[in-house]
Design a protein around this motif. Sequence first.
Motif, short mmCIF file in Angstrom:
data_model
loop_
_atom_site.label_atom_id
_atom_site.label_comp_id
_atom_site.label_asym_id
_atom_site.label_seq_id
_atom_site.Cartn_x
_atom_site.Cartn_y
_atom_site.Cartn_z
N ARG A 72 23.99 41.28 37.10
CA ARG A 72 25.44 41.33 37.27
C ARG A 72 25.97 39.90 37.28
O ARG A 72 25.47 39.04 38.00
CB ARG A 72 25.80 42.01 38.58
N VAL A 73 26.97 39.66 36.43
CA VAL A 73 27.68 38.38 36.42
C VAL A 73 29.16 38.74 36.50
O VAL A 73 29.66 39.53 35.71
CB VAL A 73 27.36 37.51 35.18
N GLY A 74 29.82 38.22 37.53
CA GLY A 74 31.21 38.63 37.76
C GLY A 74 31.23 40.11 38.07
O GLY A 74 30.50 40.60 38.92
N ARG A 75 32.04 40.85 37.30
CA ARG A 75 32.14 42.31 37.50
C ARG A 75 31.41 43.11 36.44
O ARG A 75 31.53 44.33 36.37
CB ARG A 75 33.61 42.71 37.51
N SER A 76 30.64 42.44 35.59
CA SER A 76 29.94 43.10 34.49
C SER A 76 28.44 43.08 34.73
O SER A 76 27.91 42.18 35.36
CB SER A 76 30.24 42.39 33.17
#
Length: 100
Positions: A72-76
């Motif tokens: 997960r990076v940020g909201r993705s």
Amino acid sequence: MPPNHAATRAAVECSLADLSLRADAWVHSLHMDAAPEDRELLLRLVEIGFLPGQRVSVVARATGGGDPLAVRVGRSTFALRRREAALVRVGAMPPAPAAQ
């Protein structure tokens, strides 16, 4: 004498591939001196959001060899091979802001 914050930050850096499951971390850098065949991969990582200061975590690993990783990076959330994740350097604290 105050602690050396740069040394402290460096001591807690690792590659995203080695990050513990569900541990919060922040992108510090990409392994820019990677092999020439990895240049397109580095560009893809930047395009999908692996930029310094972004919060990341490994949310799942495949059974067996642990490849691929769900990251997960940020909201993705993305699936990355361990080799791809190894190009991302992360730390337990956000990177220091760049000097102006």
